[in-house]
Design a protein around this motif. Sequence first.
Motif, short mmCIF file in Angstrom:
data_model
loop_
_atom_site.label_atom_id
_atom_site.label_comp_id
_atom_site.label_asym_id
_atom_site.label_seq_id
_atom_site.Cartn_x
_atom_site.Cartn_y
_atom_site.Cartn_z
N HIS A 1 0.86 -1.18 0.00
CA HIS A 1 0.00 0.00 0.00
C HIS A 1 0.90 1.23 0.00
O HIS A 1 1.57 1.52 1.00
N GLU B 1 1.49 3.98 2.79
CA GLU B 1 1.87 3.58 4.15
C GLU B 1 3.38 3.69 4.35
O GLU B 1 4.09 2.71 4.58
N ARG C 1 -3.43 3.84 -1.91
CA ARG C 1 -3.63 2.39 -1.72
C ARG C 1 -3.42 1.55 -2.98
O ARG C 1 -3.09 0.37 -2.88
N HIS D 1 2.79 -3.01 7.03
CA HIS D 1 1.79 -1.99 6.68
C HIS D 1 1.78 -0.88 7.73
O HIS D 1 2.43 -1.00 8.78
N ALA D 2 1.00 0.17 7.47
CA ALA D 2 0.73 1.17 8.50
C ALA D 2 -0.78 1.29 8.68
O ALA D 2 -1.54 1.07 7.74
ZN ZN Z 1 -1.93 -1.57 4.28
#
Ligand code: ZN
Length: 288
Positions: free
Chosen positions: A29, A32, A79, A127-128
């Motif tokens: 993503h 992130e 995203r 991820h974040a």
């Molecule tokens: Zn993510």
Amino acid sequence: MCRIVRSVTLADHQSPKEKKLVFLTARVHPGESPASFICQGVIDFLVSQHPVAQILRDHVIFKIVPMLNPDGVYLGNYRCSLMGFDLNRHWQDPSPWAHPTLHAVKQLIVQMNQDPRVSLEFYIDVHAHSTMLNGFMYGNVFEDEERVQRQAVFPRLLCQNAPDFSFSNTSFNKDVVKAGTGRRFLGGLLDDSSYCYTLEVSFYSYMTAGSTAPVPYTEETYTKLGRNVARTFLDYYKLNNHIKDNRPTHIQSEDIISPTGDRNNKGNGVSRDAAADKEKDKSQGVRH
Ligand SMILES: [Zn+2]
């Protein structure tokens, strides 16, 4: 702080010829960006001369793909990819044309999984998270209770090593909507002794055992979490007895020297002791 008792025997059944392999990916993503700082922390530590890093390199193979969605990052997408796909929903059947990075990485993972010389034991996708605090993990749900317990060991150990990582925020699920994620798909593909996690970190802040208010994350503290992720494999694989002279295994930033020879003295050190870190940060004027 977590207290843990390690009652589960891990990876002891393996043939000594098999080398353990940890596969790490980040930035599927593109928005992130904290995931990249974590990944940087992992890499900087693993290539450093720190004794823990040397032992890890001797015993474990790390395969790291720091950016699964470079086109999305280049375009500034939050995203999706260049073609508008959320790549983390296409692990089941990635197209070499529409999802080329995912297709290539999946092929590599499948190939590693079939290689008799290595044992692919971990897949971690970084991820974040836009609403939760702290670092935490998502894992998979299994029928086998013993496997569930084994899966919880790594996040519990990480919780001991990283004051900003929360085991209580860590959860295990099998939501239909997450079926095409790397963690869910590879969890079904790899064998019973492998663990697949999503490592999430807050976009904003973390709370530690002693904090009365959320502490904002900085680039340095994201990087520090990455170093703690790497060093946790020392505990997981019970490699502590390889440390010569009983040297302490906590990591100070001055121990990490980049491949160019520069000492990384921007960040604060990594320690299992949050209070000691705070004192050190105060003396170095690091904002927390
Ligand atoms: Zn993510």
